[in-house]
Design a protein around this motif. Structure first.
Motif, PDB file in Angstrom:
ATOM      1  N   UNK A  70       0.913  -1.108  -0.139  1.00 37.27           N
ATOM      2  CA  UNK A  70       0.023  -0.073  -0.010  1.00 37.27           C
ATOM      3  C   UNK A  70       0.856   1.110  -0.093  1.00 37.27           C
ATOM      4  N   UNK A  71       0.611   2.180   0.739  1.00 37.78           N
ATOM      5  CA  UNK A  71       1.454   3.524   0.833  1.00 37.78           C
ATOM      6  C   UNK A  71       0.651   4.329   1.941  1.00 37.78           C
ATOM      7  N   UNK A  72       1.748   5.091   2.521  1.00 38.31           N
ATOM      8  CA  UNK A  72       0.883   6.231   3.416  1.00 38.31           C
ATOM      9  C   UNK A  72      -0.161   6.953   2.556  1.00 38.31           C
ATOM     10  N   UNK A  73       0.088   7.113   1.275  1.00 35.80           N
ATOM     11  CA  UNK A  73      -1.012   7.639   0.558  1.00 35.80           C
ATOM     12  C   UNK A  73      -2.028   6.827   0.306  1.00 35.80           C
ATOM     13  N   UNK A  74      -2.234   5.630   1.000  1.00 38.79           N
ATOM     14  CA  UNK A  74      -3.447   4.839   1.175  1.00 38.79           C
ATOM     15  C   UNK A  74      -4.017   5.269   2.488  1.00 38.79           C
ATOM     16  N   UNK A  75      -3.394   6.181   3.255  1.00 34.87           N
ATOM     17  CA  UNK A  75      -3.848   6.549   4.602  1.00 34.87           C
ATOM     18  C   UNK A  75      -4.673   7.786   4.601  1.00 34.87           C
ATOM     19  N   UNK A  76      -3.859   8.739   3.780  1.00 34.31           N
ATOM     20  CA  UNK A  76      -4.192  10.420   3.643  1.00 34.31           C
ATOM     21  C   UNK A  76      -3.815  10.931   2.252  1.00 34.31           C
ATOM     22  N   UNK A  77      -4.344  11.748   1.888  1.00 36.75           N
ATOM     23  CA  UNK A  77      -4.117  12.229   0.462  1.00 36.75           C
ATOM     24  C   UNK A  77      -3.439  13.429   0.275  1.00 36.75           C
ATOM     25  N   UNK A  78      -2.795  13.602  -0.915  1.00 38.18           N
ATOM     26  CA  UNK A  78      -1.956  14.554  -1.171  1.00 38.18           C
ATOM     27  C   UNK A  78      -2.399  15.417  -2.401  1.00 38.18           C
ATOM     28  N   UNK A  79      -2.697  16.481  -2.625  1.00 33.85           N
ATOM     29  CA  UNK A  79      -3.074  17.030  -4.027  1.00 33.85           C
ATOM     30  C   UNK A  79      -2.105  16.891  -5.139  1.00 33.85           C
ATOM     31  N   UNK A  80      -2.703  16.332  -6.200  1.00 34.27           N
ATOM     32  CA  UNK A  80      -1.842  16.130  -7.442  1.00 34.27           C
ATOM     33  C   UNK A  80      -1.527  14.659  -7.284  1.00 34.27           C
ATOM     34  N   UNK A  81      -1.791  14.029  -6.434  1.00 34.40           N
ATOM     35  CA  UNK A  81      -1.582  12.556  -6.306  1.00 34.40           C
ATOM     36  C   UNK A  81      -2.980  11.731  -6.318  1.00 34.40           C
ATOM     37  N   UNK A  82      -4.236  12.208  -6.526  1.00 38.44           N
ATOM     38  CA  UNK A  82      -5.369  11.797  -6.166  1.00 38.44           C
ATOM     39  C   UNK A  82      -5.807  10.561  -6.825  1.00 38.44           C
ATOM     40  N   UNK A  83      -5.545  10.301  -8.018  1.00 38.28           N
ATOM     41  CA  UNK A  83      -5.540   8.817  -8.719  1.00 38.28           C
ATOM     42  C   UNK A  83      -4.730   7.828  -7.898  1.00 38.28           C
ATOM     43  N   UNK A  84      -3.580   8.243  -7.893  1.00 36.78           N
ATOM     44  CA  UNK A  84      -2.727   7.085  -7.160  1.00 36.78           C
ATOM     45  C   UNK A  84      -3.297   7.039  -5.686  1.00 36.78           C
ATOM     46  N   UNK A  85      -3.667   7.881  -5.133  1.00 32.81           N
ATOM     47  CA  UNK A  85      -4.574   7.799  -3.715  1.00 32.81           C
ATOM     48  C   UNK A  85      -5.613   6.815  -3.703  1.00 32.81           C
ATOM     49  N   UNK A  86      -6.426   7.128  -4.723  1.00 28.39           N
ATOM     50  CA  UNK A  86      -7.595   6.242  -5.041  1.00 28.39           C
ATOM     51  C   UNK A  86      -7.180   5.025  -5.277  1.00 28.39           C
ATOM     52  N   UNK A  87      -6.114   4.478  -5.949  1.00 27.22           N
ATOM     53  CA  UNK A  87      -5.741   2.958  -5.870  1.00 27.22           C
ATOM     54  C   UNK A  87      -5.500   2.400  -4.705  1.00 27.22           C
ATOM     55  N   UNK A  88      -4.384   3.236  -3.790  1.00 26.84           N
ATOM     56  CA  UNK A  88      -4.026   2.740  -2.515  1.00 26.84           C
ATOM     57  C   UNK A  88      -5.164   2.890  -1.364  1.00 26.84           C
ATOM     58  N   UNK A  89      -5.921   3.592  -1.450  1.00 32.20           N
ATOM     59  CA  UNK A  89      -7.108   3.474  -0.339  1.00 32.20           C
ATOM     60  C   UNK A  89      -7.924   2.074  -1.032  1.00 32.20           C
ATOM     61  N   UNK A  90      -8.074   1.865  -2.343  1.00 34.29           N
ATOM     62  CA  UNK A  90      -8.806   0.895  -2.465  1.00 34.29           C
ATOM     63  C   UNK A  90      -8.219  -0.823  -1.954  1.00 34.29           C
ATOM     64  N   UNK A  91      -6.900  -0.603  -2.149  1.00 36.28           N
ATOM     65  CA  UNK A  91      -6.023  -1.784  -1.808  1.00 36.28           C
ATOM     66  C   UNK A  91      -6.229  -1.784  -0.173  1.00 36.28           C
ATOM     67  N   UNK A  92      -6.195  -0.822   0.418  1.00 40.47           N
ATOM     68  CA  UNK A  92      -6.441  -0.797   1.869  1.00 40.47           C
ATOM     69  C   UNK A  92      -7.610  -1.327   2.440  1.00 40.47           C
ATOM     70  N   UNK A  93      -8.809  -0.853   1.472  1.00 33.58           N
ATOM     71  CA  UNK A  93     -10.395  -1.531   1.909  1.00 33.58           C
ATOM     72  C   UNK A  93     -10.428  -2.923   1.811  1.00 33.58           C
TER      73      UNK A  93
END
Length: 273
Positions: free
Chosen positions: A134-157
């Motif tokens: 996953x990533x820390x970006x599966x825990x919180x979001x950063x502007x301009x990385x939202x699409x990547x965030x979304x993939x890692x939030x999905x992996x977390x879920x």
């Protein structure tokens, strides 16, 4: 005890480092890459221990065959590491449909297909360990990385739910959540959206966000003993930050979330009926 590990995305970065470390200590490794020729040197050195497999993790049928091939070749399977994936950079509006679908295919569906392929083997054995990158970006979001965030939030879920489903079957699930590291994440493997000037100001302030500056990046070599310890641990955690940024940042982010929920809780309760 010697382990048999199936790991995806081994041509560079964490995948390559971890594969080399596993082989050096005597483990068996089924290592996959879109181009298995990239593993030629390791294959020559570790002929008996390494099974190189050319694999596109977005191809579910090929994934099922590859995981079964690893099990048949070595006789068992102890650990699966879903490491394959890549980053997409750009504001939500800047990233095209194809780029979005492709990264979800790799980061989410690729992880899902490998996981589904390993589960019947682990259930039959009554043991196994699934490690999801996953990533820390599966825990919180950063502007301009939202699409990547979304993939890692999905992996977390999906991984959190999976852990609850298999906890009584002898199967462990761990999500590794690295902060930034000096790998190829933002380099040749990354995809960039088409720039829109309206977001230039947001991008100019990214360096002010904790964990984004290069000096905050971790040394990939430092993860090697940690991943080996994780693999060997009989009671591995569900979640594990890699690096110094994740825990500090998550504390702040979740404190802010809790405060917002608390402030608006009277509205939430009113919506109950």
């Amino acid at each position: 005890m010697k382990k048999t590990v199936f790991i995806t995305g081994v041509s560079t970065g964490f995948g390559k480092l971890w594969t080399e470390a596993l082989l050096k200590r005597g483990d068996n490794v089924a290592a996959t890459s879109r181009n298995a020729e990239a593993l030629a040197d390791m294959a020559e050195q570790y002929k008996e221990q390494l099974l190189p497999i050319t694999l596109d993790v977005t191809n579910r049928g090929a994934v099922i065959k590859a995981v079964q091939q690893a099990k048949n070749h070595f006789g068992n399977l102890d650990v699966v590491i879903n490491n394959a994936g890549y980053g997409v950079f750009g504001a939500i509006e800047e990233v095209g449909e194809k780029e979005i679908k492709d990264v979800f295919e790799a980061n989410v569906f690729g992880t899902l297909w490998v996981t589904q392929a390993a589960l019947p083997i682990f259930r039959e054995q009554g043991r196994g360990h699934i490690i999801q990158l996953s990533s820390v970006l599966g825990i919180y979001s950063i502007p301009t990385l939202g699409i990547y965030n979304a993939t890692k939030f999905a992996v977390e879920g999906l991984s959190e739910a999976l852990a609850g489903e298999v906890k009584d079957l002898g199967i462990h699930v761990t999500m590794i959540e690295p902060n930034g590291y000096t790998t190829e994440f933002g380099g040749s493997s990354a995809i960039y959206g088409n720039g829109i000037p309206a977001y230039d100001q947001v991008k100019s302030k990214l360096g002010e966000i904790e964990g984004v500056s290069p000096e905050d990046y971790g040394n990939p070599e430092a993860t090697v003993p940690v991943i080996l310890d994780l693999i060997d641990n009989p009671q591995p955690p569900l979640r594990l930050f890699f690096g110094k940024i994740g825990f500090k940042k998550a504390q702040k982010v979740y404190a802010e979330k809790m405060q917002t929920w608390k402030t608006w809780n009277h509205v939430s309760e009113a919506a109950q009926g």
